[in-house]
Design a protein around this motif. Structure first.
Motif, PDB file in Angstrom:
ATOM      1  N   SER A 225     -13.206 -23.761   6.981  1.00 53.58           N
ATOM      2  CA  SER A 225     -14.459 -24.205   6.378  1.00 53.58           C
ATOM      3  C   SER A 225     -14.259 -25.218   5.251  1.00 53.58           C
ATOM      4  CB  SER A 225     -15.252 -23.009   5.840  1.00 53.58           C
ATOM      5  OG  SER A 225     -14.550 -22.393   4.767  1.00 53.58           O
ATOM      6  N   ARG A 226     -13.049 -25.323   4.728  1.00 55.76           N
ATOM      7  CA  ARG A 226     -12.777 -26.221   3.604  1.00 55.76           C
ATOM      8  C   ARG A 226     -11.618 -27.161   3.932  1.00 55.76           C
ATOM      9  NH1 ARG A 226     -16.961 -24.475   2.612  1.00 55.76           N
ATOM     10  NH2 ARG A 226     -17.721 -23.373   0.754  1.00 55.76           N
ATOM     11  N   ASP A 241     -16.642 -29.706   2.559  1.00 55.01           N
ATOM     12  CA  ASP A 241     -17.119 -28.798   3.601  1.00 55.01           C
ATOM     13  C   ASP A 241     -16.835 -29.470   4.936  1.00 55.01           C
ATOM     14  OD1 ASP A 241     -18.819 -27.556   5.571  1.00 55.01           O
ATOM     15  OD2 ASP A 241     -19.978 -26.685   3.941  1.00 55.01           O
ATOM     16  N   LEU A 248     -17.448 -30.950  -2.231  1.00 56.64           N
ATOM     17  CA  LEU A 248     -17.767 -29.764  -3.016  1.00 56.64           C
ATOM     18  C   LEU A 248     -17.144 -29.793  -4.398  1.00 56.64           C
ATOM     19  CD1 LEU A 248     -17.242 -27.079  -0.216  1.00 56.64           C
ATOM     20  CD2 LEU A 248     -19.357 -28.250  -0.861  1.00 56.64           C
ATOM     21  N   SER A 289     -14.939 -19.440   0.782  1.00 59.21           N
ATOM     22  CA  SER A 289     -15.101 -20.126   2.064  1.00 59.21           C
ATOM     23  C   SER A 289     -16.239 -19.511   2.830  1.00 59.21           C
ATOM     24  CB  SER A 289     -13.809 -20.034   2.883  1.00 59.21           C
ATOM     25  OG  SER A 289     -12.746 -20.631   2.181  1.00 59.21           O
ATOM     26  N   GLY A 290     -16.748 -20.312   3.787  1.00 60.31           N
ATOM     27  CA  GLY A 290     -17.877 -19.838   4.567  1.00 60.31           C
ATOM     28  C   GLY A 290     -17.518 -18.730   5.534  1.00 60.31           C
ATOM     29  N   GLY A 294     -17.495 -23.315   9.276  1.00 57.13           N
ATOM     30  CA  GLY A 294     -18.598 -24.239   9.102  1.00 57.13           C
ATOM     31  C   GLY A 294     -19.712 -24.073  10.118  1.00 57.13           C
ATOM     32  N   SER A 297     -23.222 -23.188   8.400  1.00 54.29           N
ATOM     33  CA  SER A 297     -23.811 -24.253   7.612  1.00 54.29           C
ATOM     34  C   SER A 297     -24.222 -25.422   8.482  1.00 54.29           C
ATOM     35  CB  SER A 297     -22.829 -24.719   6.542  1.00 54.29           C
ATOM     36  OG  SER A 297     -21.633 -25.169   7.127  1.00 54.29           O
TER      37      SER A 297
END
Length: 463
Positions: A225-226, A241, A248, A289-290, A294, A297
């Motif tokens: 996610s990052r 992201d 971010l 983190s998500g 991702g 999102s």
């Protein structure tokens, strides 16, 4: 029979690989083939942690070695008689991907060799028309970077799945998310400072204009996610992201140019460690983190990245609204609250938006730079006084404590950084000068890291 630049020379049977994944990478000591025990016999060419930072591999001019991170211990060593420029581990299993290098390469530098340490033999290879620059593994994929191209293969049978064109990539920059929840690849795009992000589970591609100058380092969080990036200037690190390319964080390592060659997320993606040739490791807080690469999102954000100006080191968008309270704000940050943006120059605006590391570790052997007279060995002496017998690294009677600031560039010094699996607020640091360190930091207050363990492992292997 001829082979093109992405044809595997041999296949890796899926049954063999399935069996290999379940095996531990800790053969009995009797299987260690290296008999070299004198410091200086072999030179460190490569350092890299495995996907969960539990181990790290060391490529030398005669073979490779694998060490457990915390507690520190030599797991096994293989002396081939020739150099290994890349030794990528697959978690803790007995499979390694090797690339020859050094003055006398063990294998042609244009090949990726798949080594099964349980069988003590090569079980597959990938041959290319040009030199292999970089390599990344996960349980189901192997990614290879050449000068102008990146390839992704299925690990079970070495079948080619994807290939992309890149700008000139002599550093072999490549990042592959190791977690099982998503598959994300990051590599240089077709333009300077641009990163191409492949979201394979979503079948989407994003182009992130990360820097104005050429890229120096890339990293992707465990869940994909990052994305973290650094340029050749080495002053700024940016975190994005991967789902939509939003910036971010904009993190400042320092004001002086540095060669950043290690970016490392912790398991949760909340911390980022940065290692450079200045002999320091900076730790930044970058938020959680998500956890889905991702996917969540991206369901609500469909916009593509189209920021003009490339978000360069001296321009581009400032840090996102996700600024973390743990990082130290810029000394110019109050100006943004007192004055409207139009009253500030772009340089002041961007500098005021950056975040500084909340924790830092100064590498004691940075002063050595991996070279110098004598045998290069470092001994630990107990110094009386405050600190209860603090370990002091000395070399021929000279105290090697780092002094002041972020240090100065040390020619040839390379740093590999991982996060300890045992303690959430501890770093494991290995250097090309042969030093290994474990240090801890206060998760709330940050500050200077406290070294809790150090060992000199360079140029000596277990017999």
């Amino acid at each position: 029979l001829g082979f093109n630049q992405h044809t595997p020379r041999a296949l890796l049977p899926s049954r063999l690989f399935s069996r290999a994944r379940a095996m531990a990478a800790s053969p009995p000591s009797s299987s260690v083939t290296s008999a070299r025990v004198q410091p200086g016999d072999d030179e460190i060419i490569y350092l890299g942690f495995n996907q969960d930072h539990g181990c790290f591999a060391c490529g030398t001019d005669v073979g490779f070695r694998v060490y457990n991170s915390d507690p520190f211990q030599l797991t096994f060593a293989r002396d081939f008689g020739g150099g290994i420029a890349v030794a990528q581990m697959l978690f803790r299993c007995n499979i390694q991907a090797l690339v020859g290098g050094g003055p006398s390469p063990q294998f042609p530098p244009n090949k990726v060799m798949i080594w099964d340490d349980h069988q003590a033999r090569m079980i597959g290879e990938l041959a290319f028309r040009s030199r292999v620059r970089g390599l990344q593994l996960r349980r189901d994929r192997i990614a290879v970077a050449l000068e102008h191209k990146a390839y992704v293969y299925n690990f079970a049978d070495l079948k080619l799945l994807h290939s992309v064109e890149t700008i000139s990539n002599p550093r072999g920059l490549l990042a592959l998310s190791p977690g099982a929840t998503s598959t994300v690849l990051a590599c240089p795009g077709l333009h300077r400072g641009q990163v191409r992000v492949e979201l394979y589970d979503l079948r989407r591609t994003k182009f992130v204009p990360a820097h104005e100058s050429h890229l120096a380092c890339l990293a992707v969080s465990d869940d994909g996610s990052r994305l973290a990036t650094a340029s050749e200037k080495g002053t700024l690190i940016r975190v994005f992201d991967t789902a939509d390319g939003r910036q971010l964080h904009e993190l400042r390592r320092g004001s002086d140019k540095a060669d950043i060659h290690c970016l490392s997320f912790n398991r949760t993606g909340e911390l980022l460690a940065v290692g450079s040739d200045h002999g320091t490791v900076h730790v930044f807080s970058v938020g959680s983190s998500g956890g889905d690469g991702g996917a969540s999102s991206s369901a609500t954000r469909e916009r593509a990245v189209s920021s003009p100006g490339g978000g360069g080191d001296d321009g581009g968008a400032g840090a996102g609204a996700d600024s973390n309270r743990h990082n130290v704000p810029s000394v110019l940050a109050p100006l943004r609250a007192l004055l409207p943006d139009w009253r500030l120059t772009r340089g002041v605006r961007n500098y005021a938006s950056t975040e500084w590391a909340f924790a830092r570790f100064r590498i004691p052997d940075a002063a050595f730079g991996g070279s110098g007279g004598g045998d290069g060995r470092m001994v630990v002496e107990e110094e009386e006084g405050e600190g209860g017998g603090e370990g002091v690294a000395r070399r021929h009677g000279s105290v090697s404590r780092a002094s002041g600031g972020g240090g100065v560039p040390r020619a040839g010094l390379r740093v590999a950084v991982g996060f300890s699996q045992q303690v959430p607020n501890a770093l494991c640091v290995a250097t090309s000068a042969g030093g290994y360190y474990v240090c801890s930091f206060d998760l709330a207050r940050g500050g200077e890291c406290e070294m809790t363990f150090h060992k000199y492992f360079g140029q000596a292997t277990r017999g």
